[in-house]
Design a protein around this motif. Structure first.
Motif, mmCIF file in Angstrom:
data_model
loop_
_atom_site.group_PDB
_atom_site.id
_atom_site.type_symbol
_atom_site.label_atom_id
_atom_site.label_comp_id
_atom_site.label_asym_id
_atom_site.label_seq_id
_atom_site.Cartn_x
_atom_site.Cartn_y
_atom_site.Cartn_z
ATOM 1 N N MET A 267 0.831 -1.207 0.000
ATOM 2 C CA MET A 267 0.000 0.000 0.000
ATOM 3 C C MET A 267 0.864 1.254 0.000
ATOM 4 O O MET A 267 0.554 2.236 -0.698
ATOM 5 N N ARG A 268 1.958 1.234 0.741
ATOM 6 C CA ARG A 268 2.861 2.394 0.745
ATOM 7 C C ARG A 268 3.413 2.638 -0.656
ATOM 8 O O ARG A 268 3.517 3.777 -1.116
ATOM 9 N N LYS A 269 3.779 1.568 -1.360
ATOM 10 C CA LYS A 269 4.281 1.675 -2.737
ATOM 11 C C LYS A 269 3.201 2.228 -3.658
ATOM 12 O O LYS A 269 3.461 3.072 -4.534
ATOM 13 N N TYR A 271 0.799 4.244 -2.819
ATOM 14 C CA TYR A 271 0.693 5.674 -2.533
ATOM 15 C C TYR A 271 1.740 6.448 -3.332
ATOM 16 O O TYR A 271 1.442 7.489 -3.944
ATOM 17 N N VAL A 272 2.969 5.956 -3.334
ATOM 18 C CA VAL A 272 4.055 6.634 -4.054
ATOM 19 C C VAL A 272 3.758 6.661 -5.544
ATOM 20 O O VAL A 272 4.043 7.645 -6.248
ATOM 21 N N GLU A 273 3.160 5.593 -6.037
ATOM 22 C CA GLU A 273 2.874 5.496 -7.478
ATOM 23 C C GLU A 273 1.594 6.219 -7.872
ATOM 24 O O GLU A 273 1.223 6.226 -9.048
ATOM 25 N N GLY A 274 0.891 6.810 -6.891
ATOM 26 C CA GLY A 274 -0.246 7.662 -7.242
ATOM 27 C C GLY A 274 -1.577 6.953 -7.332
ATOM 28 O O GLY A 274 -2.452 7.347 -8.126
ATOM 29 N N ILE A 275 -1.808 5.931 -6.547
ATOM 30 C CA ILE A 275 -3.099 5.247 -6.560
ATOM 31 C C ILE A 275 -4.236 6.253 -6.336
ATOM 32 O O ILE A 275 -4.103 7.219 -5.578
ATOM 33 N N GLY A 276 -5.339 6.062 -7.033
ATOM 34 C CA GLY A 276 -6.487 6.931 -6.829
ATOM 35 C C GLY A 276 -7.141 6.660 -5.487
ATOM 36 O O GLY A 276 -7.115 5.531 -4.980
ATOM 37 N N TRP A 277 -7.760 7.692 -4.914
ATOM 38 C CA TRP A 277 -8.352 7.517 -3.593
ATOM 39 C C TRP A 277 -9.480 6.491 -3.610
ATOM 40 O O TRP A 277 -9.670 5.731 -2.653
ATOM 41 N N GLY A 278 -10.232 6.443 -4.677
ATOM 42 C CA GLY A 278 -11.314 5.466 -4.764
ATOM 43 C C GLY A 278 -10.782 4.043 -4.711
ATOM 44 O O GLY A 278 -11.338 3.179 -4.019
ATOM 45 N N ASP A 279 -9.685 3.795 -5.455
ATOM 46 C CA ASP A 279 -9.090 2.460 -5.446
ATOM 47 C C ASP A 279 -8.493 2.135 -4.075
ATOM 48 O O ASP A 279 -8.590 0.997 -3.591
ATOM 49 N N ALA A 280 -7.861 3.120 -3.446
ATOM 50 C CA ALA A 280 -7.263 2.904 -2.126
ATOM 51 C C ALA A 280 -8.350 2.568 -1.103
ATOM 52 O O ALA A 280 -8.186 1.665 -0.268
#
Length: 444
Positions: A267-269, A271-280
């Motif tokens: 999950m930290r990775k 975040y760095v790669e720009g996951i969308g908030w909806g997907d997170a």
């Protein structure tokens, strides 16, 4: 002769106020770690529904009853084993309010004036220009004494608390020391157990998850509602594709409380790669739901059978009272709440021993400490002759509990305490039983 019994397990005691519905923060910060901890062989755990405490802040009877059901069902659903622990409802233990009064009589008002909850209410009233004690009940003011009684009744060694609750444990220690100084060493001095590694979850708005902030996620929300609530967690304005900070992210902190180390790293990775908030948020929902689904099924079954929970709590109360009844008898005797028959006739005079001729007194226990540092007791007959002699106990509390058991349950206690008592012959045993039955008749 010193006792050969092995050291007793460390006693941990946890109270849960029945004032609301358990949420994810309660689960991650208290329930889950406590259930795991209770499975250790070197620990004796006490868990109770603090419904007397709820009366201080809640005036809705139905809410207290419902909360008691929900909290008890939550703990059982999460794996608390009532066979391994003492799991009870505070109001089922009448010795607790009785002990509260004994402790009240040795507690300085100045100590209670410094209690955080009371001071906060006073400061709030002063800030509004009102009387300092406006709407402050005696229940709120005396709350630390009731909490002290909860802890001291079972001589808990450790009390798991957050840092904001340490003061209450310090006050319980102070009250115990005052009582011990006046009436003998009856109470263990409890210690606060603070685990900074235990998760404190943020709520929907990023502040600490708390009923006071109305930002909680109920622990056993239906699946669809859980997904909706997680979807409402506040995030920043970073768009999909933009790197995101895990520091200060409520969503990440909640995920981390449920995830493995590998899942957290992934999950930290992301975040760095720009996951969308909806997907997170979907990932967070799926991870939490995976852990809670089997627990939710158990919880729903328990909620549909409140009579089963009631039986479990009453069985737990019986276990608790096996300790609280004899201990309270010892404390009553210590403070002078005693049978007058033991004083003999009016001519005997206070403090005078019975004469050698005739039966003018009653059997009595004498508790004392020897030079070996251990604690002993004797059962004396009406002429002050020894009927029963104990072996050494490590603490006065252990000796006192043995005396209480002998007073209330003579037959069972004599068998259970056989290794802690000097042997007697058959005639001696009959004399002991006659004396104990006489004492039990006085106590009933």
């Amino acid at each position: 002769m010193a006792s050969s019994t092995p050291p007793k397990a460390t006693r941990f005691l946890t109270g849960i106020t029945t004032s609301g519905t358990p949420h994810l923060g309660n689960y991650a910060g208290l329930v889950r770690p406590s259930v795991r901890f209770s499975q250790r062989a070197d620990v004796q755990s006490f868990y109770f529904m603090a419904d007397y405490h709820a009366l201080i802040k809640i005036d809705d009877p139905a809410r207290i009853q419902r909360s008691t059901l929900e909290i008890a069902a939550s703990w059982l659903a999460c794996g608390l084993d009532p066979e391994r622990v003492v799991f009870y409802r505070q109001s089922d233990i009448p010795e607790i309010p009785e002990l509260t009064w004994l402790l009240t009589c040795v507690t300085g008002k100045g100590i209670l004036n410094r209690a955080h909850a009371y001071k906060a209410s006073v400061d709030k009233n002063i800030a509004k220009g009102e009387d300092p004690d406006a709407d402050v009940t005696a229940g709120l003011f005396m709350y630390p004494v009731l909490m002290g009684a909860d802890i001291l009744m079972f001589n808990a060694h450790k009390v798991p608390v957050g840092r904001d609750q340490i003061q209450h444990i310090e006050m319980a220690r102070d009250i115990a020391q005052r009582f011990n100084h006046s009436y003998g060493e009856h109470f263990v001095l409890p210690e606060a157990e603070v685990d900074d590694a235990v998760a404190t979850l943020p709520g929907l708005d990023g502040r600490k998850m708390s009923k006071s902030y109305d930002n909680t996620i109920p622990l056993f929300s239906p699946r669809a509602q859980l997904q909706k609530l997680i979807g409402g967690i506040v995030t920043d304005s970073c768009a999909p594709g933009e790197p995101k900070q895990t520091e200060g992210s409520a969503l990440f902190q909640i995920f981390q409380a449920f995830a493995t180390a590998d899942e957290t790293a992934a999950m930290r990775k992301a975040y760095v790669e720009g996951i969308g908030w909806g997907d997170a948020k979907q990932m967070v929902f799926e991870r939490i739901d995976r852990e809670l689904t089997p627990l939710r099924e158990r919880y729903e079954a328990l909620m549909n059978d409140p009579a089963q929970i009631e039986r479990t709590l009453l069985i737990g109360a019986d276990k608790a009272r096996e300790l609280s009844r004899p201990f309270m008898a010892t404390l009553r005797h210590a403070v002078g709440l005693r049978s007058l028959a033991s004083l003999g006739g009016q001519d005997a005079g206070v403090g005078k021993k019975a004469g050698k001729g005739g039966k003018t007194g009653k059997p009595t226990f004498k508790q004392y400490r020897e030079r070996d540092g251990l604690f002993y007791f004797k059962l004396l007959d009406t002429h002050n002759d020894t009927l029963l002699q104990s072996r050494g106990f490590q603490s006065p509390q252990e000796a006192g509990r043995a005396i209480g058991a002998l007073r209330y349950q003579p037959n069972e206690a004599l068998a259970a305490l056989a290794e802690q008592l000097e042997p007697v012959d058959n005639d001696g045993r009959r004399a002991v039983m006659a004396a104990l039955e006489e004492l039990a008749g006085q106590a009933s």
